[in-house]
Design a protein around this motif. Structure first.
Motif: not given
Length: 409
Positions: A37-44, A85-88, A119-129
């Motif tokens: 995901p390119r968007c941040n995951g903190f918008l709920h 690091i910005v490349d998906p 962006l990598l931070t968000q991906a790691l969080l989305d993976a549950g780490h």
């Protein structure tokens, strides 16, 4: 205490056998733009009663893109050379390398150094780490702290530069410099026995100008169990130039690549290549682009290698303690300064008159060169010498003064 006879026999087998190939785990390169995901995951925010679900998703995506765009503009305008690091596809590959599918989510924590846009931070969080983000540039902190507030305890953001942990210079220490004791306390990392599992994975990229100095600082801390290594076998996952990686995994007899840093890392750690990526994939500040050779000295077509460096459980023993580690480091630096010189001459300087006996104890030729000895053999030689009353440790003093001057900041 292990058997010295068994160690000698094992090393004899090693010397006779062909060199083992480097262990390589190449993560698959995914390029689908929708995989991360390119968007941040903190918008709920909950959609209002008069807004459709589709309209709410569109609004949330637009806001996230705006915030991402702001962070990318900050990255564009950085005055100092950095890789972002910005490349998906690259993000997916890194996530898979740091935490392969099927691994336990309970440990270890991932410490990401200089996440920038996150962006990598968000991906790691989305993976549950669980992630600890150390950011040296305060301009990136507001967006990372917003991400932290909405990460349900998965993320801890700290204004800190990993390469400026435990500075040797005197005076008041202020962020991004920080003492490791304060950092680890703030992120709830406690000391564990050396033989325990890895308590922390550190992900970082080495700067091209200070690549070797950064690796030397890690070696000093590792062998003496100082700084972050007081807390256990800290695993490093480092993006470095392919040239530097090939030096780390070179074999005895390669007088060009086989250096002191090679011996010290191979003796202390398991080294594994996880991924290769062209430099062009990484985003750099606009002032460093479109140059045949960048101001940092990079050649754009060269690869960066993601290398996993894991300290060995059996590094320390009754015959090799952290107190011995510093002396061993300086001994190897002295021995490998001239890799074609005779080893027996170096041994006689440290243990006068015992050089020939030391070589015979490991079944080594009398005329063997210092650049032809395996890391394990060097460590065993040191353990034998350190128990001798003739072992001269005075040579260490001058080396210590020179290295502190060269690697302090």
């Amino acid at each position: 205490m292990y058997s010295m006879w068994a160690s000698r026999m094992g090393l004899s087998v090693v010397r006779c056998a062909p060199p083992a190939g480097t262990s390589v785990l190449l993560c698959s390169r995914q390029t689908r733009s929708d995989s991360v995901p390119r968007c941040n995951g903190f918008l709920h925010q909950c959609p209002s009663s008069g807004m459709s679900t589709a309209a709410h998703k569109k609004q949330k995506l637009q806001k996230a893109k705006t915030e991402d765009s702001t962070d990318l503009k900050i990255a564009e305008s950085c005055r100092h050379f950095r890789r972002f690091i910005v490349d998906p596809g690259l993000i997916n590959s890194i996530v898979e390398c740091l935490a392969p599918r099927g691994c336990s989510r309970t440990a270890p924590v991932i410490m990401e150094c200089n996440p920038g846009p996150g962006l990598l931070t968000q991906a790691l969080l989305d993976a549950g780490h669980k992630v600890i983000a150390l950011e040296s540039n305060s301009d990136f902190l507001p967006s990372l702290e917003r991400l932290q507030r909405n990460a349900s305890g998965q993320l801890k953001v700290v204004h800190c530069d990993f390469f400026r942990i435990d500075p040797w210079s005197e005076g008041l220490v202020q962020p991004p410099s920080m003492y490791s004791s304060i950092l680890m306390k703030n992120v709830n990392i406690t000391e564990v026995p050396w033989a325990s599992d890895v308590p922390l994975k550190v992900f970082l990229m080495l700067g091209p100008k200070k690549e070797r100095i950064s690796l030397w600082r890690q070696i000093y801390s590792l062998y003496e169990r100082l700084s972050v290594y007081r807390y256990g076998r800290i695993e490093l996952n480092i993006f470095m130039t392919e040239k530097q990686y090939l030096k780390l995994v070179s074999r005895p007899g390669d007088f060009l690549k086989y250096q002191a840093l090679t011996v010290l890392f191979q003796a202390a750690c398991d080294i594994e290549l996880l991924h290769k990526e062209p430099m062009a994939t990484f985003m750099t500040p606009s002032k460093f682009r479109n140059l045949h050779t960048t101001k940092s000295g990079d050649v754009p077509c060269e690869n960066l290698c993601l290398v996993q460096i894991t300290p060995k459980r059996n590094l320390f023993s009754e015959n090799f303690t952290p107190a011995d580690g510093g002396i061993f480091v300086f001994m190897i630096k002295q021995f490998l300064a001239r890799r074609k010189s005779k080893l027996i001459e170096k041994l006689d300087n440290l243990a006068p008159g015992n050089g020939k006996d030391l070589l015979q104890s490991l079944a080594l030729p009398v005329d063997i060169a210092t650049g032809c000895i395996y890391p394990e053999e060097y460590k065993l030689l040191f353990e034998i010498m350190s128990r001798s009353e003739e072992f001269n440790r005075s040579f260490v003093l001058d080396e210590i003064c020179e290295d502190i001057e060269a690697t302090s900041y």
